[in-house]
Design a protein around this motif. Structure first.
Motif, PDB file in Angstrom:
ATOM      1  N   LYS A  23      52.478  40.242  42.848  1.00  0.00           N
ATOM      2  CA  LYS A  23      51.410  39.969  43.809  1.00  0.00           C
ATOM      3  C   LYS A  23      51.869  40.265  45.229  1.00  0.00           C
ATOM      4  CE  LYS A  23      48.735  36.627  41.160  1.00  0.00           C
ATOM      5  NZ  LYS A  23      47.554  37.521  41.108  1.00  0.00           N
ATOM      6  N   LYS A  27      50.044  43.000  47.860  1.00  0.00           N
ATOM      7  CA  LYS A  27      49.630  42.702  49.231  1.00  0.00           C
ATOM      8  C   LYS A  27      50.331  43.628  50.226  1.00  0.00           C
ATOM      9  CE  LYS A  27      48.976  37.840  47.965  1.00  0.00           C
ATOM     10  NZ  LYS A  27      47.539  37.647  48.154  1.00  0.00           N
ATOM     11  N   ARG A  30      48.875  47.185  50.179  1.00  0.00           N
ATOM     12  CA  ARG A  30      47.608  47.264  50.911  1.00  0.00           C
ATOM     13  C   ARG A  30      47.850  47.315  52.410  1.00  0.00           C
ATOM     14  NH1 ARG A  30      42.973  43.729  47.702  1.00  0.00           N
ATOM     15  NH2 ARG A  30      43.373  44.636  45.654  1.00  0.00           N
ATOM     16  N   GLU A  31      48.790  46.512  52.890  1.00  0.00           N
ATOM     17  CA  GLU A  31      49.096  46.516  54.319  1.00  0.00           C
ATOM     18  C   GLU A  31      49.679  47.865  54.742  1.00  0.00           C
ATOM     19  OE1 GLU A  31      49.648  45.589  58.294  1.00  0.00           O
ATOM     20  OE2 GLU A  31      48.353  44.673  56.775  1.00  0.00           O
ATOM     21  N   ASP A 225      46.354  32.188  47.844  1.00  0.00           N
ATOM     22  CA  ASP A 225      47.536  33.054  47.851  1.00  0.00           C
ATOM     23  C   ASP A 225      47.635  33.889  46.578  1.00  0.00           C
ATOM     24  OD1 ASP A 225      48.518  32.453  50.346  1.00  0.00           O
ATOM     25  OD2 ASP A 225      49.847  30.860  49.653  1.00  0.00           O
ATOM     26  N   ASP A 228      44.800  38.617  44.871  1.00  0.00           N
ATOM     27  CA  ASP A 228      45.375  39.868  45.359  1.00  0.00           C
ATOM     28  C   ASP A 228      44.739  40.339  46.660  1.00  0.00           C
ATOM     29  OD1 ASP A 228      47.124  40.006  43.255  1.00  0.00           O
ATOM     30  OD2 ASP A 228      45.912  41.395  42.070  1.00  0.00           O
ATOM     31  N   ASP A 229      43.472  39.988  46.879  1.00  0.00           N
ATOM     32  CA  ASP A 229      42.772  40.447  48.077  1.00  0.00           C
ATOM     33  C   ASP A 229      43.197  39.680  49.329  1.00  0.00           C
ATOM     34  OD1 ASP A 229      41.372  42.181  46.459  1.00  0.00           O
ATOM     35  OD2 ASP A 229      39.614  40.878  46.284  1.00  0.00           O
ATOM     36  N   GLN A 231      45.492  38.247  52.148  1.00  0.00           N
ATOM     37  CA  GLN A 231      46.750  38.604  52.796  1.00  0.00           C
ATOM     38  C   GLN A 231      47.412  37.396  53.464  1.00  0.00           C
ATOM     39  OE1 GLN A 231      47.027  41.752  51.222  1.00  0.00           O
ATOM     40  NE2 GLN A 231      48.093  42.248  53.108  1.00  0.00           N
TER      41      GLN A 231
END
Length: 249
Positions: A23, A27, A30-31, A225, A228-229, A231
């Motif tokens: 996980k 995150k 994505r960042e 937390d 997954d979406d 942050q």
């Protein structure tokens, strides 16, 4: 410039959360993707991307995974687009909570975040419903090993920071949002790359919670937390070391 800030960075919690490697990678990817998409492709010209790369390396993410995420953000690979969204609401005990997310499906994420609030006894509100109780500031984090509190304080002062909070968990330097890049550069010259450098929501005041509320609140934060979406999660609660120990036990 005070020696210690008046808030605790409650979204940076170690322990069980750090064990969820998959996980964490999701995150971070994505960042990396979003920061590469919204700024310059060169990390030296893109502070947000540079910070994302540093965080990925600290998490021991393979270099090829980092490179693929950056390439995707620059237009290579799949065409998935992530939107940055913010949710606000009240958790157990009336504690104000801000949730930052990156999602490719706003309806799904909104539904899941709303469900988490409802199940905890809280309620999701409108944008702006709790953010007025927080300040948007820049925060730069270094491990405790980079220097003494006095050395970090002096460097932060010279770099233009506003506050420093030092503990065994490290040094958290805060500054005005517009000064984040400048302060980061000044600190990098003294201590090298930080573990993180980003904008956060700092609560203006902290509210003590009972043991019962703390348990429900941490359950909400853990649920968020795990998504997954999601942050980052920020909240304006205050909890004692004794309560933390009791929850951990």
């Amino acid at each position: 410039m005070a020696g210690h800030s008046q808030f605790k960075n409650i979204m940076h919690r170690k322990g069980a959360q750090d064990a969820k490697r998959g996980k964490i990678f999701t995150k971070l990817i994505r960042e990396l993707t979003v920061s590469a998409k919204t700024g310059a492709p060169d990390p030296s010209m893109n502070p947000r991307l540079r910070a994302a790369i540093t965080a990925a390396k600290i998490a021991n993410m393979p270099k090829d995974t980092i490179d693929r995420a950056i390439k995707r953000g620059q237009g290579g690979g799949d065409d998935t687009n992530f939107d940055e969204v913010r949710y606000e609401g009240y958790g157990p005990g009336g504690i104000a909570v801000i949730v930052e997310a990156m999602t490719d499906n706003r309806n799904r994420t909104a539904s899941e975040v709303r469900s988490a609030f409802t199940k905890s006894g809280g309620a999701l509100g409108e944008t702006g419903s709790v953010s007025f109780m927080f300040d948007r500031v820049g925060q730069i984090h270094y491990p405790a090993s980079v220097g003494t509190p006095d050395a970090v304080f002096e460097a932060a002062l010279n770099a233009g920071a506003e506050n420093v909070e030092s503990s065994e968990d490290g040094h958290d330097i805060t500054c005005a949002t517009d000064d984040l890049a400048t302060v980061r550069e000044g600190l990098e010259a003294a201590f090298g790359a930080p573990e993180s450098a980003k904008l956060i929501w700092a609560p203006q005041t902290l509210n003590p919670v009972s043991d019962e509320v703390a348990e429900k609140l941490f359950r909400l934060i853990d649920t968020l937390d795990d998504n997954d979406d999601v942050q980052n999660v920020y909240a304006n609660y205050d909890i004692s070391e004794e309560q933390l120990a009791k929850l951990a036990g």
